[in-house]
Design a protein around this motif. Structure first.
Motif, PDB file in Angstrom:
ATOM      1  N   GLN A  48       0.796  -1.225   0.000  1.00 16.16           N
ATOM      2  CA  GLN A  48       0.000   0.000   0.000  1.00 16.16           C
ATOM      3  C   GLN A  48       0.835   1.284   0.000  1.00 16.16           C
ATOM      4  O   GLN A  48       0.607   2.165  -0.833  1.00 16.16           O
ATOM      5  N   GLU A  52       0.994   4.192  -2.857  1.00 18.04           N
ATOM      6  CA  GLU A  52       0.675   5.581  -2.514  1.00 18.04           C
ATOM      7  C   GLU A  52       1.805   6.532  -2.882  1.00 18.04           C
ATOM      8  O   GLU A  52       1.570   7.691  -3.231  1.00 18.04           O
ATOM      9  N   THR A  61      -2.946  -5.717 -13.849  1.00 21.03           N
ATOM     10  CA  THR A  61      -4.017  -6.100 -12.935  1.00 21.03           C
ATOM     11  C   THR A  61      -5.094  -6.902 -13.653  1.00 21.03           C
ATOM     12  O   THR A  61      -5.058  -7.097 -14.866  1.00 21.03           O
ATOM     13  N   GLN A 308     -14.590  -2.933  -3.792  1.00 20.89           N
ATOM     14  CA  GLN A 308     -13.326  -2.272  -3.476  1.00 20.89           C
ATOM     15  C   GLN A 308     -12.177  -2.911  -4.235  1.00 20.89           C
ATOM     16  O   GLN A 308     -11.307  -2.216  -4.763  1.00 20.89           O
ATOM     17  N   TRP A 309     -12.158  -4.248  -4.286  1.00 23.08           N
ATOM     18  CA  TRP A 309     -11.094  -4.945  -5.007  1.00 23.08           C
ATOM     19  C   TRP A 309     -11.116  -4.592  -6.487  1.00 23.08           C
ATOM     20  O   TRP A 309     -10.071  -4.325  -7.091  1.00 23.08           O
ATOM     21  N   GLU A 312      -9.672  -1.198  -6.961  1.00 27.02           N
ATOM     22  CA  GLU A 312      -8.218  -1.235  -6.839  1.00 27.02           C
ATOM     23  C   GLU A 312      -7.565  -1.814  -8.086  1.00 27.02           C
ATOM     24  O   GLU A 312      -6.456  -1.428  -8.461  1.00 27.02           O
ATOM     25  N   GLN A 313      -8.244  -2.746  -8.718  1.00 26.45           N
ATOM     26  CA  GLN A 313      -7.724  -3.410  -9.897  1.00 26.45           C
ATOM     27  C   GLN A 313      -8.059  -2.663 -11.189  1.00 26.45           C
ATOM     28  O   GLN A 313      -7.719  -3.121 -12.278  1.00 26.45           O
TER      29      GLN A 313
END
Length: 366
Positions: A48, A52, A61, A308-309, A312-313
């Motif tokens: 993470q 960031e 991904t 959420q996954w 993120e992907q």
């Protein structure tokens, strides 16, 4: 790379347990500060801050795979249980309580009805495509009151034995389970060797595999296109990663250049159906689909984790959602057959382990 379960637990005990063959751990800790770092799948805690800080100049991904038509779209079907009577009250008349959610995971009637819808969905997929697509069930583990995996297997076998035969194979659905602590019960004997069970599932000796953890991490088989998830996850990173690792078992697509797929499909007589399915979708520029059946009792956490996954992907467009009424599906289901004469209710699942077959390997633990 896929970071899998290593990296989610940074404890000294976890590191020590992987010292013998710590290739994953060494790879991740060595590359954690790299300016160029490619990976796909879930995100460990130490990733993470790297993300960031903009430390990933190269990142591949699920979203990239999806847009390249190299991964299936995800169809999440929420099974709505409104109208089902459990413990003397009708589900849906009031907001679900913790007791309701527990009953939907553990009550025999609720599990039977859910298993029936799942198995009929698998038969429907096979009828529609002409292929021997496979199903997996993720058992609810480490939850108070959860049904033990062997009891769940016997329950699913009792349902399967009363359903019509598969339109592709001509046989009734065969159910297996993978668990590292199999009991001494006689009917569970065929499942003591987990690797042999996974190999049998790969070779289509079984149609449905019930798993707890083993089988959810790294088992690859493009014929898996239907999953029933009975486990309620939490919103922690570790739980979300475990959930997504299981979900990823079904997003691998069918490829015509896959020699293993061609061999096993020709063996069971559905290679032409595979060719038609793949080429038709390519011509239409459409994605192959993988279906995940979730309980409405798990909606708040499991659906949030999935969204959420996907965000993120970079794959939010890969998600298709739908709600299905359990009672309406059951009313439309074909009449159950009486038990046939080959053996006991559980025997249908156990007997499937005894038949010999030619081994055609592809799936397995990574």
């Amino acid at each position: 790379m896929d970071e899998a379960h290593i990296g989610n637990d940074a404890s000294e005990a976890n590191r020590a347990s992987n010292d013998a063959d710590a290739a994953w751990w060494r790879l991740q800790t060595t590359l954690r500060s790299s300016f160029i770092f490619a990976f796909t799948g879930t995100i460990a805690r130490w990733m993470q801050p790297v993300i960031e800080r903009g430390g990933l100049l190269v990142r591949h991904t699920y979203g990239d795979q999806f847009r390249d038509r190299k991964a299936a779209k995800l169809v999440v079907s929420t099974l709505c249980t409104s109208g089902l009577v459990l413990d003397g009250r009708t589900i849906g008349e009031e907001p679900l309580t913790d007791r309701d959610c527990s009953l939907l995971r553990t009550d025999d009637r609720a599990l039977r009805e859910t298993a029936k819808v799942f198995l009929l969905s698998l038969l429907g997929q096979r009828q529609q495509t002409g292929m021997m697509l496979l199903g997996m069930v993720f058992a609810s583990m480490n939850v108070s009151g959860a049904t033990p995996i062997e009891a769940l297997w016997r329950l699913v076998c009792r349902v399967a034995v009363r359903l019509p035969a598969c339109p592709v194979s001509g046989r009734r659905l065969r159910i297996a389970f993978v668990y590292t602590a199999v009991s001494s019960a006689a009917d569970a004997e065929p499942f003591r060797d987990s690797d042999a069970v996974l190999s049998g599932f790969t070779n289509l000796d079984y149609d449905v595999l019930i798993v707890a953890q083993k089988g959810k991490l790294g088992y690859n088989n493009p014929l898996v296109k239907l999953i029933l998830n009975l486990h309620c996850h939490s919103r922690t990173l570790e739980s979300r990663n475990a959930q997504m690792q299981g979900l990823a078992r079904e997003i691998r697509i069918l490829r015509l250049e896959d020699a293993w797929l061609e061999a096993v499909a020709r063996r069971y007589g559905f290679w032409e159906a595979v060719v038609e399915y793949v080429t038709t979708l390519l011509e239409r520029n459409e994605h192959q689909a993988a279906t995940l059946i979730e309980l409405d009792a798990h909606y708040e956490t499991n659906q949030a984790n999935i969204r959420q996954w996907l965000a993120e992907q970079g794959a939010s467009e890969a998600l298709q959602t739908q709600s299905l009424s359990l009672l309406e599906l059951l009313r439309a289901a074909p009449q159950e057959e009486s038990e046939h004469s080959e053996g006991t209710e559980e025997g249908e699942g156990a007997d499937s382990a005894s038949g010999e077959s030619d081994s055609i390997e592809e799936g397995g633990e990574e």
